[in-house]
Design an enzyme around this catalytic site. Structure first.
Site, PDB file in Angstrom:
ATOM      1  N   CYS A   1      -5.313  13.267  13.427  1.00 22.39           N
ATOM      2  CA  CYS A   1      -5.278  11.766  13.124  1.00 22.39           C
ATOM      3  C   CYS A   1      -5.051  11.172  14.549  1.00 22.39           C
ATOM      4  O   CYS A   1      -4.365  11.509  15.290  1.00 22.39           O
ATOM      5  CB  CYS A   1      -4.243  11.291  12.315  1.00 22.39           C
ATOM      6  SG  CYS A   1      -3.586   9.831  11.899  1.00 22.39           S
TER       7      CYS A   1
ATOM      8  N   LYS B   1       0.785  -1.114  -0.012  1.00 22.16           N
ATOM      9  CA  LYS B   1       0.067  -0.054   0.083  1.00 22.16           C
ATOM     10  C   LYS B   1       1.010   1.308   0.025  1.00 22.16           C
ATOM     11  O   LYS B   1       0.652   2.036  -0.907  1.00 22.16           O
ATOM     12  CB  LYS B   1      -1.039  -0.124   1.289  1.00 22.16           C
ATOM     13  CG  LYS B   1      -1.523   1.229   1.483  1.00 22.16           C
ATOM     14  CD  LYS B   1      -2.569   1.389   2.811  1.00 22.16           C
ATOM     15  CE  LYS B   1      -1.785   1.840   4.019  1.00 22.16           C
ATOM     16  NZ  LYS B   1      -1.666   3.100   4.008  1.00 22.16           N
ATOM     17  N   ASN B   2       1.867   1.073   0.923  1.00 18.56           N
ATOM     18  CA  ASN B   2       2.831   2.398   1.044  1.00 18.56           C
ATOM     19  C   ASN B   2       3.527   2.711   0.009  1.00 18.56           C
ATOM     20  O   ASN B   2       4.195   3.835  -0.048  1.00 18.56           O
ATOM     21  CB  ASN B   2       3.468   2.470   2.311  1.00 18.56           C
ATOM     22  CG  ASN B   2       2.518   2.620   3.424  1.00 18.56           C
ATOM     23  OD1 ASN B   2       1.252   2.797   3.353  1.00 18.56           O
ATOM     24  ND2 ASN B   2       3.114   2.410   4.802  1.00 18.56           N
TER      25      ASN B   2
ATOM     26  N   ASP C   1       5.057   0.488  12.135  1.00 20.38           N
ATOM     27  CA  ASP C   1       3.621  -0.222  11.444  1.00 20.38           C
ATOM     28  C   ASP C   1       3.496  -1.505  11.890  1.00 20.38           C
ATOM     29  O   ASP C   1       2.537  -2.198  11.596  1.00 20.38           O
ATOM     30  CB  ASP C   1       3.934  -0.036  10.029  1.00 20.38           C
ATOM     31  CG  ASP C   1       3.332   1.492   9.533  1.00 20.38           C
ATOM     32  OD1 ASP C   1       2.865   1.993  10.340  1.00 20.38           O
ATOM     33  OD2 ASP C   1       3.350   1.770   8.153  1.00 20.38           O
TER      34      ASP C   1
ATOM     35  N   ARG D   1      -8.606  -0.373   4.488  1.00 21.09           N
ATOM     36  CA  ARG D   1      -7.920   0.600   4.159  1.00 21.09           C
ATOM     37  C   ARG D   1      -6.585   0.018   3.757  1.00 21.09           C
ATOM     38  O   ARG D   1      -5.731   0.171   3.022  1.00 21.09           O
ATOM     39  CB  ARG D   1      -7.597   1.591   5.202  1.00 21.09           C
ATOM     40  CG  ARG D   1      -8.717   2.563   5.372  1.00 21.09           C
ATOM     41  CD  ARG D   1      -8.434   3.678   6.224  1.00 21.09           C
ATOM     42  NE  ARG D   1      -7.297   4.308   5.684  1.00 21.09           N
ATOM     43  CZ  ARG D   1      -6.129   4.399   6.671  1.00 21.09           C
ATOM     44  NH1 ARG D   1      -6.266   4.622   7.965  1.00 21.09           N
ATOM     45  NH2 ARG D   1      -4.855   5.262   6.016  1.00 21.09           N
TER      46      ARG D   1
ATOM     47  N   ARG E   1       0.950  14.382  13.602  1.00 22.53           N
ATOM     48  CA  ARG E   1       1.501  14.035  12.354  1.00 22.53           C
ATOM     49  C   ARG E   1       1.239  15.390  11.364  1.00 22.53           C
ATOM     50  O   ARG E   1       0.673  15.609  10.542  1.00 22.53           O
ATOM     51  CB  ARG E   1       0.571  12.937  11.720  1.00 22.53           C
ATOM     52  CG  ARG E   1       0.671  11.709  12.312  1.00 22.53           C
ATOM     53  CD  ARG E   1      -0.019  10.687  11.513  1.00 22.53           C
ATOM     54  NE  ARG E   1       0.723   9.890  10.683  1.00 22.53           N
ATOM     55  CZ  ARG E   1       0.331   8.978  10.015  1.00 22.53           C
ATOM     56  NH1 ARG E   1      -0.727   8.245  10.178  1.00 22.53           N
ATOM     57  NH2 ARG E   1       1.344   8.517   9.031  1.00 22.53           N
TER      58      ARG E   1
HETATM   59  C1  UD1 Z   1       4.635   6.896   6.672  1.00 26.42           C
HETATM   60  C2  UD1 Z   1       3.732   5.700   6.242  1.00 26.42           C
HETATM   61  C3  UD1 Z   1       3.272   5.068   7.609  1.00 26.42           C
HETATM   62  C4  UD1 Z   1       4.348   5.110   8.436  1.00 26.42           C
HETATM   63  C5  UD1 Z   1       5.262   6.255   8.744  1.00 26.42           C
HETATM   64  C6  UD1 Z   1       6.603   5.954   9.331  1.00 26.42           C
HETATM   65  C7  UD1 Z   1       2.700   5.867   4.078  1.00 26.42           C
HETATM   66  C8  UD1 Z   1       1.409   6.161   3.275  1.00 26.42           C
HETATM   67  N1  UD1 Z   1       2.834   6.076   5.469  1.00 26.42           N
HETATM   68  O1  UD1 Z   1       3.957   7.796   7.010  1.00 26.42           O
HETATM   69  O2  UD1 Z   1       2.353   3.868   7.351  1.00 26.42           O
HETATM   70  O3  UD1 Z   1       3.733   4.912   9.827  1.00 26.42           O
HETATM   71  O4  UD1 Z   1       5.561   6.457   7.164  1.00 26.42           O
HETATM   72  O5  UD1 Z   1       7.287   4.697   8.869  1.00 26.42           O
HETATM   73  O6  UD1 Z   1       3.738   5.699   3.489  1.00 26.42           O
HETATM   74  N2  UD1 Z   1       6.685  14.613  10.822  1.00 26.42           N
HETATM   75  C9  UD1 Z   1       7.055  15.789  11.077  1.00 26.42           C
HETATM   76  N3  UD1 Z   1       6.819  16.916  10.136  1.00 26.42           N
HETATM   77  C10 UD1 Z   1       6.410  16.614   8.973  1.00 26.42           C
HETATM   78  C11 UD1 Z   1       6.266  15.077   8.667  1.00 26.42           C
HETATM   79  C12 UD1 Z   1       6.567  14.053   9.570  1.00 26.42           C
HETATM   80  O7  UD1 Z   1       7.276  16.263  12.373  1.00 26.42           O
HETATM   81  O8  UD1 Z   1       6.118  17.554   7.846  1.00 26.42           O
HETATM   82  C13 UD1 Z   1       7.295  13.587  11.799  1.00 26.42           C
HETATM   83  C14 UD1 Z   1       5.747  12.746  12.128  1.00 26.42           C
HETATM   84  O9  UD1 Z   1       5.004  13.626  12.925  1.00 26.42           O
HETATM   85  C15 UD1 Z   1       6.399  11.537  12.705  1.00 26.42           C
HETATM   86  C16 UD1 Z   1       7.781  11.308  11.974  1.00 26.42           C
HETATM   87  O10 UD1 Z   1       7.736  12.511  11.485  1.00 26.42           O
HETATM   88  O11 UD1 Z   1       6.569  11.635  13.947  1.00 26.42           O
HETATM   89  C17 UD1 Z   1       7.832  10.288  10.613  1.00 26.42           C
HETATM   90  O12 UD1 Z   1       6.507  10.519   9.937  1.00 26.42           O
HETATM   91  P1  UD1 Z   1       6.705  10.145   8.427  1.00 26.42           P
HETATM   92  O13 UD1 Z   1       7.703   9.375   8.153  1.00 26.42           O
HETATM   93  O14 UD1 Z   1       6.562  11.506   7.672  1.00 26.42           O
HETATM   94  O15 UD1 Z   1       5.258   9.463   8.222  1.00 26.42           O
HETATM   95  P2  UD1 Z   1       4.229   9.323   6.898  1.00 26.42           P
HETATM   96  O16 UD1 Z   1       4.867   9.632   5.935  1.00 26.42           O
HETATM   97  O17 UD1 Z   1       3.039  10.143   7.274  1.00 26.42           O
END
Ligand code: UD1
Length: 429
Positions: free
Chosen positions: A126, A22-23, A316, A408, A131
């Protein structure tokens, strides 16, 4: 609303085909926005999130056709999507679409890179923490986009196109890396992404972008270098196997005992999780067809695990591991470092008889002799599947409510588990 009924106590024996990730499928679909030509994606999982993203892309003017079954297709192979963003008619991604799926915010990077503008709703709250998207916005600002935030929307403009830059992420972010990588492919000049995420799904998307004509080096390392090109073309790409689905069924097999072949799974995508399973007492072996996981006789041993970005133990799989540890012979500790509040499953696992104590980021799990079936509620995608794992080993009946979370991210979950002897069925309505 559908529910899933599980009667625990059956060992799993047989084979489970692993679906496309999915990711990876979601950002690959989004990458279609970068080109006028057709992107063909194979092995796309049939999931609610994929259908939701089709709607979102459709709103931008993207045409998607789902190819019917072809002679010689393997029954369990995912869908083939032909995606054409020949004409983007709208660069706005509205709240009612984005709020349902966070990854849809990622259309932001490709839209600005190709169209010079985008207006995308902030994804909103969320269940597993705040996030934020500040780092995704920072990446585009570094590439020369002007950003405004207005009425809950992030508006980006780069009338003369994006230009290459150095982007240093203060923390590893998967979404931030996808955004920077996709946007940089069409920026003028060189972009260096430092502290990039190394997740296999980033590598998969990067490899597809290379097939489309992008110039990228360093995929799979924390320093990715992109030489911008003026246009990208079409490509054909097959989505890599889902390592989270693989790890989930591996935990289920370890939980119930038995012997399961995870067909098409690739061990290098989840080595950290497989190592933990071995510590917990499972036998893990790689074969030409996939990964075999068995637990015969031996009890479940407790473990100490901290979630980390790839190649560490994935957040995850944290909830699923916790479910497994509820029946360990001893006390385990699991520390969550990626998302705060990602412990929604704890109170539901407790309803099945688990003994879990939370202290900040760390959960202490005291293994119990037996779990007992109960009605439980799915709260988010990974949390809900942890309840399924616990229920497979619980005495009596468990009813998992609100299973739309499962739909999902897990394709044909009941079918895959019942094919291995689990007593599990969906109750519609
Ligand atoms: C993706 C995955 C999700 C997985 C996560 C971590 C998909 C669709 N989703 O989510 O399943 O759990 O990676 O492996 O691929 N953060 C910030 N600012 C930002 C963005 C992120 O502070 O602008 C923080 C988040 O709050 C979190 C950390 O960075 O603490 C990692 O998040 P991130 O790797 O970005 O997760 P996603 O890409 O949303």
């Amino acid at each position: 609303m559908d529910r899933i009924r599980i009667v625990g106590g059956h060992k799993l024996h047989g084979a489970i085909p692993i679906s496309g990730a999915k990711n990876a499928a979601l950002p690959l679909m989004i990458a279609s926005l970068l080109t006028e030509d057709t992107l063909t994606l194979e092995n796309v999982p049939r999931l609610a999130d994929v259908i939701q993203l089709q709607r979102i892309l459709g709103n931008h003017g993207v045409d998607i056709t789902v190819q019917g079954k072809q002679p010689g297709d393997v029954a369990n192979r995912g869908a083939t999507l032909h995606i054409s963003a020949a004409r983007i008619v709208d660069t706005t991604a509205p709240y009612d679409l984005v709020s349902r799926m966070r990854a849809s915010f990622w259309v932001f990077g490709p839209l600005v890179a190709r169209m010079g503008e985008a207006k995308v709703s902030m994804p909103g709250g969320c269940a597993i923490g705040t996030r934020p998207v500040d780092l995704l916005i920072m990446a585009l600002e570094r590439l020369g986009a002007e950003i405004e935030i207005e009425g809950g929307y992030v508006i980006a403009r780069a009338r003369k196109g994006l230009r290459g830059a150095e982007i240093v992420f203060p923390k590893v972010t998967v979404g931030g890396t996808h955004t920077a990588l996709m946007a940089a492919t069409l920026a003028r000049g060189t972009t260096v992404i430092e502290n990039a995420a190394r997740e296999p799904e980033i590598v998969d998307v990067g490899e597809c972008l290379v097939k489309m004509g992008a110039k990228i080096s360093g995929l799979g390392t924390s320093r990715i270098v992109v030489e911008g090109v003026s246009r990208l073309g079409g490509a054909r790409h097959s989505v890599l196997p889902d390592r989270i689905e693989t790890g989930t069924y591996a935990m289920a097999a370890a939980m119930t005992g038995g012997d399961v072949l995870l067909e098409g799974a690739r061990p290098e995508l989840l080595q950290a999780a497989l190592d933990v399973l071995v510590q917990a007492g499972a036998e893990v072996s790689s074969t030409n067809e996939g990964i075999r996981i068995a637990r015969n006789g031996a009890g479940i041993a407790p473990v100490e695990v901290t979630t980390q970005p790839f190649p560490g133990f994935p957040t995850d799989l944290q909830a699923q591991l916790m479910a497994l540890m509820t029946r360990a012979k001893g006390t385990s500790h699991i520390t969550e470092t990626i998302f705060e509040n990602r412990f929604m499953h704890v109170q539901e696992l407790a309803r099945l008889g688990a003994h879990i104590h939370l202290d900040g980021e760390t959960a202490t799990i005291e293994g119990v002799e037996r779990l007992k079936g109960a009605p439980v509620m799915a709260t988010d995608l990974r949390a809900s599947v942890s309840l399924v794992i616990a229920a497979l080993a619980a005495e009596g009946e468990t009813m998992v409510n609100r299973v739309y979370h499962l739909d999902r991210g897990f394709e044909r979950l009941e079918e895959k588990l019942s094919g291995c002897g689990a007593e599990i069925s969906r109750i519609s309505g």
